[in-house]
Design a protein around this motif. Structure first.
Motif, PDB file in Angstrom:
ATOM      1  N   HIS A 138      16.311  17.180   6.429  1.00 35.63           N
ATOM      2  CA  HIS A 138      15.488  18.214   7.052  1.00 35.63           C
ATOM      3  C   HIS A 138      15.064  17.721   8.431  1.00 35.63           C
ATOM      4  N   ALA A 139      15.283  18.529   9.451  1.00 41.40           N
ATOM      5  CA  ALA A 139      14.813  18.204  10.802  1.00 41.40           C
ATOM      6  C   ALA A 139      13.986  19.380  11.306  1.00 41.40           C
ATOM      7  N   LEU A 140      12.733  19.106  11.630  1.00 44.19           N
ATOM      8  CA  LEU A 140      11.822  20.159  12.086  1.00 44.19           C
ATOM      9  C   LEU A 140      11.324  19.832  13.489  1.00 44.19           C
ATOM     10  N   PHE A 141      11.566  20.743  14.432  1.00 42.11           N
ATOM     11  CA  PHE A 141      11.075  20.600  15.810  1.00 42.11           C
ATOM     12  C   PHE A 141       9.840  21.470  15.997  1.00 42.11           C
ATOM     13  N   ASN A 142       8.834  20.934  16.693  1.00 48.47           N
ATOM     14  CA  ASN A 142       7.660  21.745  17.008  1.00 48.47           C
ATOM     15  C   ASN A 142       7.806  22.360  18.401  1.00 48.47           C
ATOM     16  N   LEU A 157       8.584  19.386   0.673  1.00 51.33           N
ATOM     17  CA  LEU A 157       8.760  18.565   1.871  1.00 51.33           C
ATOM     18  C   LEU A 157       8.491  19.391   3.129  1.00 51.33           C
ATOM     19  N   LEU A 158       8.949  20.638   3.150  1.00 53.65           N
ATOM     20  CA  LEU A 158       8.676  21.515   4.296  1.00 53.65           C
ATOM     21  C   LEU A 158       7.173  21.697   4.489  1.00 53.65           C
ATOM     22  N   ARG A 159       6.454  21.915   3.387  1.00 53.53           N
ATOM     23  CA  ARG A 159       4.994  22.067   3.476  1.00 53.53           C
ATOM     24  C   ARG A 159       4.357  20.830   4.127  1.00 53.53           C
ATOM     25  N   GLN A 160       4.830  19.649   3.710  1.00 59.25           N
ATOM     26  CA  GLN A 160       4.292  18.400   4.256  1.00 59.25           C
ATOM     27  C   GLN A 160       4.646  18.223   5.730  1.00 59.25           C
ATOM     28  N   MET A 161       5.866  18.602   6.101  1.00 59.18           N
ATOM     29  CA  MET A 161       6.295  18.458   7.499  1.00 59.18           C
ATOM     30  C   MET A 161       5.513  19.403   8.406  1.00 59.18           C
ATOM     31  N   LEU A 162       5.272  20.621   7.925  1.00 60.19           N
ATOM     32  CA  LEU A 162       4.443  21.562   8.704  1.00 60.19           C
ATOM     33  C   LEU A 162       3.037  21.014   8.874  1.00 60.19           C
ATOM     34  N   ALA A 163       2.497  20.423   7.818  1.00 60.87           N
ATOM     35  CA  ALA A 163       1.138  19.851   7.885  1.00 60.87           C
ATOM     36  C   ALA A 163       1.075  18.726   8.910  1.00 60.87           C
ATOM     37  N   GLU A 164       2.138  17.933   9.004  1.00 61.03           N
ATOM     38  CA  GLU A 164       2.182  16.845   9.995  1.00 61.03           C
ATOM     39  C   GLU A 164       2.073  17.383  11.416  1.00 61.03           C
ATOM     40  N   PHE A 165       2.582  18.582  11.632  1.00 61.91           N
ATOM     41  CA  PHE A 165       2.504  19.218  12.948  1.00 61.91           C
ATOM     42  C   PHE A 165       1.247  20.074  13.102  1.00 61.91           C
ATOM     43  N   GLY A 166       0.361  20.028  12.107  1.00 59.56           N
ATOM     44  CA  GLY A 166      -0.921  20.713  12.220  1.00 59.56           C
ATOM     45  C   GLY A 166      -0.944  22.138  11.704  1.00 59.56           C
ATOM     46  N   TYR A 167       0.093  22.540  10.960  1.00 59.38           N
ATOM     47  CA  TYR A 167       0.154  23.904  10.436  1.00 59.38           C
ATOM     48  C   TYR A 167      -0.106  23.919   8.935  1.00 59.38           C
TER      49      TYR A 167
END
Length: 199
Positions: A110-114, A181-191
């Motif tokens: 999973h790669a998530l860009f803010n 994991l997506l939920r956690q990654m969004l939380a890392e970016f403040g969402y």
């Protein structure tokens, strides 16, 4: 509650899109034309993270305005061999003959860009216990064409679900992306993931 930005899915996978819809997220789908042949001789975890990042980065560069962009890539590992989508029906049959009655590991990168084009890259791993099915069941399954479009030659959320005895780990990861994991990654970016629910 934040005003959520656009959420872009850098994947043509109907299963990934449906997973997001099932939890209230309506992504903008923009498949990546990333050249996957750039990845050579990597371990399964490194491979899926490399490809997920490449796919997401390609779409980030194409966007006219900032958005959250998610790229994913999945492979199945069995006996040290890494399998993506089969190259045809004969390959899918041979793989199922090898997989039946065995345990594989499904890796999804999973790669998530803010909005600032910063990236998080993570991998989720799930154990998949394949049923010991007959040759005729394998032939019948492959004739549905479903396995030809899936990493590991099976779809947990389709006919293939009949031939999986057990999943150990994240269920949605096997379908195409790990929702926890997506939920956690969004939380890392403040969402908060609920910010993205289409109400």
């Amino acid at each position: 509650m934040m005003n959520a930005p656009r959420f872009v899915l850098a994947s043509a996978s109907p299963a990934r899109r449906q997973l997001l819809h099932s939890v209230g997220i309506a992504p903008v789908v923009q498949p990546s034309d990333y050249d996957e042949s750039q990845a050579q001789q990597l371990e399964a975890e490194e491979l899926v993270e490399f490809l997920a990042l490449g796919k997401a980065k390609t779409v980030v560069r194409q966007l006219q305005e900032p958005a959250l962009v998610l790229g994913c890539d999945s492979v199945l590992q069995l006996d040290g061999q890494i399998y993506g989508k089969p190259e045809g029906a004969a390959v899918a049959v041979a793989r199922w003959q090898q997989m039946r009655g065995r345990v594989g590991r499904l890796y999804t990168g999973h790669a998530l860009f803010n909005l600032a084009q910063q990236a998080q890259v993570c991998c989720q791993v799930t154990e998949v216990y394949f049923a010991d099915i007959s040759d005729s069941q394998i032939e019948a399954y492959v004739s549905t064409q479903e396995p030809l479009h899936c990493a590991g030659s099976f779809a947990l959320d389709g006919y293939g679900g009949l031939f999986i005895d057990k999943i150990v780990g994240c269920h949605s990861n096997v379908i195409g992306l790990s929702l926890p994991l997506l939920r956690q990654m969004l939380a890392e970016f403040g969402y908060d993931v609920t910010d993205f629910w289409h109400r």
